[in-house]
Design an enzyme around this catalytic site. Sequence first.
Site, PDB file in Angstrom:
ATOM      1  N   GLU A 102       0.890  -1.172   0.080  1.00 28.07           N
ATOM      2  CA  GLU A 102      -0.039   0.032  -0.150  1.00 28.07           C
ATOM      3  C   GLU A 102       0.859   1.286   0.166  1.00 28.07           C
ATOM      4  O   GLU A 102       1.996   1.280   0.455  1.00 28.07           O
ATOM      5  CB  GLU A 102      -0.999  -0.027   1.218  1.00 28.07           C
ATOM      6  CG  GLU A 102      -2.012   0.866   1.361  1.00 28.07           C
ATOM      7  CD  GLU A 102      -2.516   0.779   2.514  1.00 28.07           C
ATOM      8  OE1 GLU A 102      -3.751   0.240   2.592  1.00 28.07           O
ATOM      9  OE2 GLU A 102      -2.222   1.398   3.542  1.00 28.07           O
ATOM     10  N   CYS A 115       3.876   7.902   1.455  1.00 31.76           N
ATOM     11  CA  CYS A 115       4.321   7.042   2.410  1.00 31.76           C
ATOM     12  C   CYS A 115       4.408   5.681   1.516  1.00 31.76           C
ATOM     13  O   CYS A 115       3.441   5.150   0.971  1.00 31.76           O
ATOM     14  CB  CYS A 115       3.080   6.999   3.615  1.00 31.76           C
ATOM     15  SG  CYS A 115       3.604   5.348   4.720  1.00 31.76           S
ATOM     16  N   CYS A 122       6.762  -7.996   6.425  1.00 34.01           N
ATOM     17  CA  CYS A 122       8.198  -7.713   7.400  1.00 34.01           C
ATOM     18  C   CYS A 122       8.418  -8.846   8.250  1.00 34.01           C
ATOM     19  O   CYS A 122       7.471  -9.451   9.089  1.00 34.01           O
ATOM     20  CB  CYS A 122       7.713  -6.278   8.204  1.00 34.01           C
ATOM     21  SG  CYS A 122       9.266  -5.723   9.051  1.00 34.01           S
ATOM     22  N   CYS A 126       7.446  -6.490  15.050  1.00 40.16           N
ATOM     23  CA  CYS A 126       7.248  -5.740  16.157  1.00 40.16           C
ATOM     24  C   CYS A 126       5.664  -5.816  16.646  1.00 40.16           C
ATOM     25  O   CYS A 126       4.693  -6.288  15.998  1.00 40.16           O
ATOM     26  CB  CYS A 126       7.214  -4.125  15.677  1.00 40.16           C
ATOM     27  SG  CYS A 126       8.898  -3.930  15.053  1.00 40.16           S
ATOM     28  N   CYS A 129       2.457  -3.899  15.302  1.00 40.91           N
ATOM     29  CA  CYS A 129       2.297  -3.484  13.686  1.00 40.91           C
ATOM     30  C   CYS A 129       1.622  -4.829  12.882  1.00 40.91           C
ATOM     31  O   CYS A 129       2.070  -5.913  13.141  1.00 40.91           O
ATOM     32  CB  CYS A 129       3.737  -3.459  13.267  1.00 40.91           C
ATOM     33  SG  CYS A 129       3.943  -3.113  11.491  1.00 40.91           S
ATOM     34  N   GLY A 176       7.146  -2.991   5.697  1.00 44.61           N
ATOM     35  CA  GLY A 176       8.316  -3.680   5.351  1.00 44.61           C
ATOM     36  C   GLY A 176       9.561  -2.631   6.212  1.00 44.61           C
ATOM     37  O   GLY A 176       9.315  -1.469   6.514  1.00 44.61           O
ATOM     38  N   GLU A 177      10.407  -3.309   6.314  1.00 49.86           N
ATOM     39  CA  GLU A 177      11.835  -2.518   7.068  1.00 49.86           C
ATOM     40  C   GLU A 177      12.702  -2.210   5.737  1.00 49.86           C
ATOM     41  O   GLU A 177      13.349  -3.129   5.227  1.00 49.86           O
ATOM     42  CB  GLU A 177      12.376  -3.465   7.953  1.00 49.86           C
ATOM     43  CG  GLU A 177      13.725  -2.973   8.617  1.00 49.86           C
ATOM     44  CD  GLU A 177      13.916  -1.657   9.020  1.00 49.86           C
ATOM     45  OE1 GLU A 177      12.978  -1.356   9.851  1.00 49.86           O
ATOM     46  OE2 GLU A 177      14.632  -0.809   8.392  1.00 49.86           O
ATOM     47  N   SER A 208      12.717   5.400   7.314  1.00 51.75           N
ATOM     48  CA  SER A 208      12.453   4.895   8.890  1.00 51.75           C
ATOM     49  C   SER A 208      12.716   3.816   9.159  1.00 51.75           C
ATOM     50  O   SER A 208      12.414   2.744   8.384  1.00 51.75           O
ATOM     51  CB  SER A 208      10.664   5.203   8.917  1.00 51.75           C
ATOM     52  OG  SER A 208      10.502   4.547  10.370  1.00 51.75           O
ATOM     53  N   SER A 230      12.457   4.057  14.973  1.00 51.62           N
ATOM     54  CA  SER A 230      11.200   3.668  15.608  1.00 51.62           C
ATOM     55  C   SER A 230      11.603   3.236  16.622  1.00 51.62           C
ATOM     56  O   SER A 230      12.239   1.895  16.969  1.00 51.62           O
ATOM     57  CB  SER A 230      10.650   2.631  14.812  1.00 51.62           C
ATOM     58  OG  SER A 230       9.971   3.205  13.381  1.00 51.62           O
ATOM     59  N   LEU A 231      11.534   3.800  17.845  1.00 56.69           N
ATOM     60  CA  LEU A 231      12.244   3.727  19.202  1.00 56.69           C
ATOM     61  C   LEU A 231      11.147   3.046  20.216  1.00 56.69           C
ATOM     62  O   LEU A 231      11.269   1.896  20.560  1.00 56.69           O
ATOM     63  CB  LEU A 231      12.553   4.937  20.018  1.00 56.69           C
ATOM     64  CG  LEU A 231      13.419   4.576  21.040  1.00 56.69           C
ATOM     65  CD1 LEU A 231      14.859   4.077  20.817  1.00 56.69           C
ATOM     66  CD2 LEU A 231      13.889   6.204  21.690  1.00 56.69           C
ATOM     67  N   HIS A 232       9.932   3.714  20.263  1.00 59.14           N
ATOM     68  CA  HIS A 232       8.653   3.214  21.065  1.00 59.14           C
ATOM     69  C   HIS A 232       8.837   2.727  22.523  1.00 59.14           C
ATOM     70  O   HIS A 232       7.968   2.335  23.061  1.00 59.14           O
ATOM     71  CB  HIS A 232       8.171   1.967  20.263  1.00 59.14           C
ATOM     72  CG  HIS A 232       8.038   2.214  18.889  1.00 59.14           C
ATOM     73  ND1 HIS A 232       7.439   3.285  18.285  1.00 59.14           N
ATOM     74  CD2 HIS A 232       8.490   1.680  17.495  1.00 59.14           C
ATOM     75  CE1 HIS A 232       7.306   3.069  16.942  1.00 59.14           C
ATOM     76  NE2 HIS A 232       8.112   2.070  16.631  1.00 59.14           N
ATOM     77  N   ASN A 309      -2.364   2.947  16.528  1.00 57.05           N
ATOM     78  CA  ASN A 309      -3.775   2.667  15.602  1.00 57.05           C
ATOM     79  C   ASN A 309      -4.265   1.116  15.777  1.00 57.05           C
ATOM     80  O   ASN A 309      -3.508   0.067  15.402  1.00 57.05           O
ATOM     81  CB  ASN A 309      -3.450   2.834  13.953  1.00 57.05           C
ATOM     82  CG  ASN A 309      -3.411   4.292  13.848  1.00 57.05           C
ATOM     83  OD1 ASN A 309      -4.111   4.985  14.197  1.00 57.05           O
ATOM     84  ND2 ASN A 309      -2.192   4.551  13.181  1.00 57.05           N
ATOM     85  N   CYS A 352      -1.409   4.679  10.189  1.00 61.88           N
ATOM     86  CA  CYS A 352      -0.347   3.904  10.632  1.00 61.88           C
ATOM     87  C   CYS A 352      -0.436   2.423  11.028  1.00 61.88           C
ATOM     88  O   CYS A 352      -1.128   2.404  11.947  1.00 61.88           O
ATOM     89  CB  CYS A 352       0.656   4.695  11.790  1.00 61.88           C
ATOM     90  SG  CYS A 352       1.646   5.913  11.354  1.00 61.88           S
TER      91      CYS A 352
HETATM   92  N1  SAH Z   1       9.990  -0.767   9.444  1.00 62.42           N
HETATM   93  C1  SAH Z   1       9.884   0.646   9.360  1.00 62.42           C
HETATM   94  C2  SAH Z   1       9.327   1.273   8.470  1.00 62.42           C
HETATM   95  C3  SAH Z   1       7.763   0.959   8.566  1.00 62.42           C
HETATM   96  S1  SAH Z   1       6.793   1.257   9.997  1.00 62.42           S
HETATM   97  C4  SAH Z   1       9.918   1.058  10.875  1.00 62.42           C
HETATM   98  O1  SAH Z   1       9.504   0.124  11.658  1.00 62.42           O
HETATM   99  O2  SAH Z   1      10.272   2.237  11.247  1.00 62.42           O
HETATM  100  C5  SAH Z   1       6.617   3.072   9.903  1.00 62.42           C
HETATM  101  C6  SAH Z   1       6.052   3.636  11.395  1.00 62.42           C
HETATM  102  O3  SAH Z   1       4.583   3.264  11.857  1.00 62.42           O
HETATM  103  C7  SAH Z   1       6.994   2.876  12.485  1.00 62.42           C
HETATM  104  O4  SAH Z   1       7.529   3.837  13.316  1.00 62.42           O
HETATM  105  C8  SAH Z   1       5.992   2.098  13.300  1.00 62.42           C
HETATM  106  O5  SAH Z   1       6.338   1.857  14.403  1.00 62.42           O
HETATM  107  C9  SAH Z   1       4.660   2.551  13.143  1.00 62.42           C
HETATM  108  N2  SAH Z   1       3.496   1.687  13.375  1.00 62.42           N
HETATM  109  C10 SAH Z   1       3.474   0.625  12.962  1.00 62.42           C
HETATM  110  N3  SAH Z   1       2.401   0.135  13.316  1.00 62.42           N
HETATM  111  C11 SAH Z   1       1.662   0.952  14.063  1.00 62.42           C
HETATM  112  C12 SAH Z   1       0.324   0.969  14.539  1.00 62.42           C
HETATM  113  N4  SAH Z   1      -0.510  -0.033  14.565  1.00 62.42           N
HETATM  114  N5  SAH Z   1      -0.034   1.979  15.111  1.00 62.42           N
HETATM  115  C13 SAH Z   1       0.921   3.213  15.080  1.00 62.42           C
HETATM  116  N6  SAH Z   1       1.955   3.217  14.650  1.00 62.42           N
HETATM  117  C14 SAH Z   1       2.466   2.016  14.063  1.00 62.42           C
HETATM  118 FE1  SF4 Z   2       8.502  -4.369  10.260  1.00 60.22          FE
HETATM  119 FE2  SF4 Z   2       8.418  -1.650  10.900  1.00 60.22          FE
HETATM  120 FE3  SF4 Z   2       6.197  -3.113  11.219  1.00 60.22          FE
HETATM  121 FE4  SF4 Z   2       8.422  -3.423  12.766  1.00 60.22          FE
HETATM  122  S1  SF4 Z   2       7.041  -1.801  12.660  1.00 60.22           S
HETATM  123  S2  SF4 Z   2       7.064  -5.134  11.985  1.00 60.22           S
HETATM  124  S3  SF4 Z   2      10.090  -3.174  11.516  1.00 60.22           S
HETATM  125  S4  SF4 Z   2       6.969  -2.567   9.415  1.00 60.22           S
END
Ligand code: SAH
Ligand code: SF4
Length: 381
Positions: A102, A115, A122, A126, A129, A176-177, A208, A230-232, A309, A352
């Site tokens: 997408e 985006c 991926c 995480c 995600c 994806g990463e 990212s 992406s620290l979190h 989200n 997201c």
């Molecule tokens: N793989 C890369 C880029 C794709 S994810 C990464 O992890 O950075 C892009 C962003 O969306 C990241 O910061 C990720 O943590 C965030 N993201 C993924 N799932 C999400 C969700 N359910 N709610 C909010 N942000 C989310």
């Molecule tokens: Fe992959 Fe980024 Fe999603 Fe983590 S947040 S599973 S690295 S797409």
Amino acid sequence: MSSLIASSSEQPRVNLLGLTLAQMEAFFENLGEKKFRAQQVLKWIHHQGETDIAAMTNLGKALREKLLQIAEVRPPEIVSQHDSTDGTRKWAIRVEGGGLVESVLIPDGNRATLCVSSQVGCSLDCSFCSTGKQGFQRDLSAAEIIGQVWLAIKSYDAFQSGNGRIVTNVVMMGMGEPLLNFDNVVSAMNLMMEDLAYGISKRRVTLSTSGVVPALDKLAQVSEVSLAISLHAPNDALRSELVPINRKYPIAMLLESASRYIDAQSDKKRVVTIEYTLIAGVNDQPDQARELAQLLRDFPCKINLIPFNPFDQSDYRRPSGNAVSRFWQVLVDAGYIVTVRTTRGDDIDAACGQLVGQVVDRTGRSERYRNASALSASEVR
Ligand code: SAH
Ligand code: SF4
């Protein structure tokens, strides 16, 4: 480069859409042609949006005929396109061999941020995600990545409009990463920044990553795009739960690598964007904001908070507005520049990392797919 030259009988045609200037020049040199042909073809594809080699009239008839035998310009296929009431436009794109990814265009004043996805699925899993839940299917080719920019502009019929740019910013924040598909992502980002293609400045192209440290160190050698991490979580114990790759490359290692990335840039004023997805009761407490403020005290960054989200297979919840404000306030009081990502395209599931969505194509067929993580446009509170 000789592998790029396909004989029509044995090998598939070369898809010229994904070739950088250097690759295109090598391609023409291998054909015994002049290098400047590369510039002409790049302009046809990325400035004019032309996919028909026969229509590239300044190439000469003999060269066009030769190219038609061995090459093509093949964008990926749009399965569906949805417009949100807030102007956000989302595409589901089918890539070769099946699989959907997408991309989302988010207009915001003078800007419009696309985006872009880098992989189908991926492997990094995480916990918050939906793309991660899907597992890894395959890397996108450079043509499939830059093709998302091409398709976005095409969908507005804006290749020749001259009405300003449709895509002003790109964030590699879709599915994806990106650092796990290094070469194709770097090629596609080069095309985004190439004047003969899209000419987007390096500050407006953002990669990212969840923290693939060796690949990030490698990126510092070849690219000057903006960086988002992406620290979190403010500590390794929690981050390893949310972002499993943290067990391999813990926070200190990641921040050191990101600092090296910034130090390698010619523009010394640049900072890293820290992305922090806020999950109710997991990482959204004021104490955790204080710990984060402490962790980042010597790190050149701004912080982007992303309220989680929700999606079907997840028990996590989005924090209340109050919880987001409290977290934000702690960081602002500590002197950080903090933005909160507004959810855009809610009515078309364009947010997201959002759910497994339902794509309905123009023929009315539907199929299940995972929504890419999307949004990029953030709003300063
Ligand atoms: N793989 C890369 C880029 C794709 S994810 C990464 O992890 O950075 C892009 C962003 O969306 C990241 O910061 C990720 O943590 C965030 N993201 C993924 N799932 C999400 C969700 N359910 N709610 C909010 N942000 C989310
Ligand atoms: Fe992959 Fe980024 Fe999603 Fe983590 S947040 S599973 S690295 S797409």
